[in-house]
Design a protein around this motif. Structure first.
Motif, PDB file in Angstrom:
ATOM      1  N   LEU A   1      76.592  14.424  39.986  1.00  0.00           N
ATOM      2  CA  LEU A   1      77.390  15.901  40.170  1.00  0.00           C
ATOM      3  C   LEU A   1      78.290  15.746  41.468  1.00  0.00           C
ATOM      4  CD1 LEU A   1      74.567  18.336  39.705  1.00  0.00           C
ATOM      5  CD2 LEU A   1      76.405  17.892  38.039  1.00  0.00           C
ATOM      6  N   LYS A   2      79.031  16.789  41.373  1.00  0.00           N
ATOM      7  CA  LYS A   2      80.044  17.027  42.474  1.00  0.00           C
ATOM      8  C   LYS A   2      80.043  18.634  42.347  1.00  0.00           C
ATOM      9  CE  LYS A   2      84.670  16.553  44.342  1.00  0.00           C
ATOM     10  NZ  LYS A   2      85.873  15.714  44.309  1.00  0.00           N
ATOM     11  N   VAL A   3      79.492  19.075  43.656  1.00  0.00           N
ATOM     12  CA  VAL A   3      79.350  20.521  43.661  1.00  0.00           C
ATOM     13  C   VAL A   3      80.472  21.010  44.681  1.00  0.00           C
ATOM     14  CG1 VAL A   3      78.000  22.758  44.511  1.00  0.00           C
ATOM     15  CG2 VAL A   3      76.865  20.704  43.354  1.00  0.00           C
TER      16      VAL A   3
ATOM     17  N   ALA B   1      83.517  23.632  50.661  1.00  0.00           N
ATOM     18  CA  ALA B   1      82.491  22.862  50.940  1.00  0.00           C
ATOM     19  C   ALA B   1      82.368  21.753  49.664  1.00  0.00           C
ATOM     20  CB  ALA B   1      81.098  23.247  51.436  1.00  0.00           C
ATOM     21  N   VAL B   2      82.188  20.619  49.753  1.00  0.00           N
ATOM     22  CA  VAL B   2      81.930  19.752  48.777  1.00  0.00           C
ATOM     23  C   VAL B   2      80.727  18.895  48.825  1.00  0.00           C
ATOM     24  CG1 VAL B   2      82.854  17.610  47.327  1.00  0.00           C
ATOM     25  CG2 VAL B   2      84.353  19.656  48.373  1.00  0.00           C
ATOM     26  N   TYR B   3      79.796  18.705  47.762  1.00  0.00           N
ATOM     27  CA  TYR B   3      78.733  17.725  47.867  1.00  0.00           C
ATOM     28  C   TYR B   3      78.966  16.943  46.653  1.00  0.00           C
ATOM     29  CZ  TYR B   3      73.908  16.350  46.961  1.00  0.00           C
ATOM     30  OH  TYR B   3      72.862  15.503  46.556  1.00  0.00           O
ATOM     31  N   GLN B   4      78.510  15.791  46.956  1.00  0.00           N
ATOM     32  CA  GLN B   4      78.504  14.726  45.899  1.00  0.00           C
ATOM     33  C   GLN B   4      77.123  13.909  45.604  1.00  0.00           C
ATOM     34  OE1 GLN B   4      82.407  12.515  44.825  1.00  0.00           O
ATOM     35  NE2 GLN B   4      81.214  10.757  44.455  1.00  0.00           N
TER      36      GLN B   4
ATOM     37  N   TYR C   1      80.352  14.978  36.829  1.00  0.00           N
ATOM     38  CA  TYR C   1      80.162  16.296  36.239  1.00  0.00           C
ATOM     39  C   TYR C   1      80.213  17.131  37.535  1.00  0.00           C
ATOM     40  CZ  TYR C   1      78.811  13.750  32.347  1.00  0.00           C
ATOM     41  OH  TYR C   1      78.484  12.845  31.383  1.00  0.00           O
ATOM     42  N   ARG C   2      81.073  18.364  37.373  1.00  0.00           N
ATOM     43  CA  ARG C   2      81.454  19.307  38.186  1.00  0.00           C
ATOM     44  C   ARG C   2      80.892  20.457  38.200  1.00  0.00           C
ATOM     45  NH1 ARG C   2      85.873  19.243  41.903  1.00  0.00           N
ATOM     46  NH2 ARG C   2      86.604  21.427  42.648  1.00  0.00           N
TER      47      ARG C   2
ATOM     48  N   LEU D   1      71.961  24.532  49.244  1.00  0.00           N
ATOM     49  CA  LEU D   1      71.696  23.365  48.211  1.00  0.00           C
ATOM     50  C   LEU D   1      70.279  22.765  48.761  1.00  0.00           C
ATOM     51  CD1 LEU D   1      73.554  21.499  46.527  1.00  0.00           C
ATOM     52  CD2 LEU D   1      73.968  20.066  48.645  1.00  0.00           C
ATOM     53  N   ASN D   2      69.486  22.371  47.398  1.00  0.00           N
ATOM     54  CA  ASN D   2      68.226  22.114  47.520  1.00  0.00           C
ATOM     55  C   ASN D   2      68.245  20.538  46.804  1.00  0.00           C
ATOM     56  OD1 ASN D   2      67.275  24.271  48.975  1.00  0.00           O
ATOM     57  ND2 ASN D   2      66.708  25.319  46.954  1.00  0.00           N
TER      58      ASN D   2
END
Length: 306
Positions: free
Chosen positions: A246-248, A282-285, A291-292, A303-304
């Motif tokens: 994932l990419k949030v 902000a980005v988390y990968q 998938y985004r 984020l957990n």
């Protein structure tokens, strides 16, 4: 010899009848409304009987009625109260007052909802209202919803009879539109609002768009295999599994939280430089980020990771 004044006996009889009604109501499980709407006509009967008895027993050729005005006023007040209860009961307002007085907080299960998916549906659009919602990806080939709701009610039966009372589904082309409804709400002086906590399961390989209403959302993408787009929620919690791909991306949010180093944060800029509202991108990968999950117009994103 004492003078008999009309009204004295009526007041005594009224107190006697009212006392008996209230006493036996404890055993017959009657309420005050039933008593006051049922017994007050006896006041008129008792007062009329007293007048007739006085005239019959009077030895005068042309008897003069003498009234105990204080007693009659007392009987009249009780009678007017009874008439008032009867009028309110006829209009239905008394039933509403009784229902409000008997209200208590009750929790019920939401009617189960499911929609069987087919290959023609490529996208699901969910429009929520102001309730806490959980969106979760699932292996099943259906969209489903379940949860609980809590309302103030004087009735023991459920407020929602079927799934159609809480969610509406429409298929247009390759898109399934789901509109979550608000709980039934009384308008007026007896206004009350309920609370709901629902979970919506969506197939993991279908594209999802969620339109919030400044409510809280919990996202559980699990092994997501498509893109999600989330907007207009106040608070969003994203549960991310370690083996996910994932990419949030959170765009224009005020706060992001999680473990140190998880987010790559940058200040959102406008033409004049840094935005005065101090909003962040902000980005988390996780993994390759194939998938985004795109989040916009949210106040806080948490984020957990597990």
């Amino acid at each position: 010899m004492r003078t008999w004044r009309v009204g004295t006996f009526s007041m005594g009889a009224s107190l006697l009848f009212l006392g008996l009604f209230l006493f036996f109501s404890k055993f017959l499980h009657l309420n005050l409304v039933q008593i006051m709407t049922a017994w007050w006509p006896l006041l008129l009967i008792v007062l009329g009987v007293e007048i007739l008895v006085y005239l019959f027993l009077s030895r005068q050729e042309k008897p003069m009625l003498k009234y105990d005005f204080l007693s009659i006023i007392f009987v009249g007040v009780i009678g007017m109260v009874g008439i008032g209860f009867a009028v309110l009961n006829t209009t239905g307002l008394m039933n509403k007052v009784e229902e409000v007085m008997a209200r208590e907080e009750r929790s019920f299960e939401l009617p189960a909802y499911s929609y069987q998916m087919d290959d023609s549906i490529k996208r699901v659009v969910v429009r929520t209202v102001g309730y806490d919602m959980t969106i979760e990806a699932t292996e099943e080939k259906e969209v489903s919803m379940f949860g609980t709701y809590r309302v103030q009610t004087g009735k023991k039966e459920k407020l929602l009879k079927s799934a159609d009372d809480i969610i509406a589904a429409n298929k247009k082309g390759d898109t399934l539109y789901l509109n979550v409804k608000t709980l039934p709400n009384e308008v007026g002086p007896f206004d009350s609002q309920g609370m709901m906590a629902g979970t919506i399961l969506v197939p993991k390989d279908v594209k999802l768009e969620v339109i919030g209403n400044n409510n809280s959302l919990t996202l559980k993408p699990r092994t997501l295999a498509n893109d999600w787009n989330i907007e207009s929620a106040s608070s969003i919690v994203v549960d991310v599994a370690e083996n996910s791909n994932l990419k949030v991306a959170a765009v224009g949010v005020e706060n992001v939280s999680g473990k140190d180093g998880e987010w790559q944060v940058s200040e959102k800029e406008n033409a004049e430089g840094v935005d005065n509202n101090a909003r962040k991108n902000a980005v988390y990968q996780s993994g390759e980020g194939k998938y985004r999950i795109h989040i916009a117009n949210a106040f806080e994103v948490s984020l957990n990771t597990n």
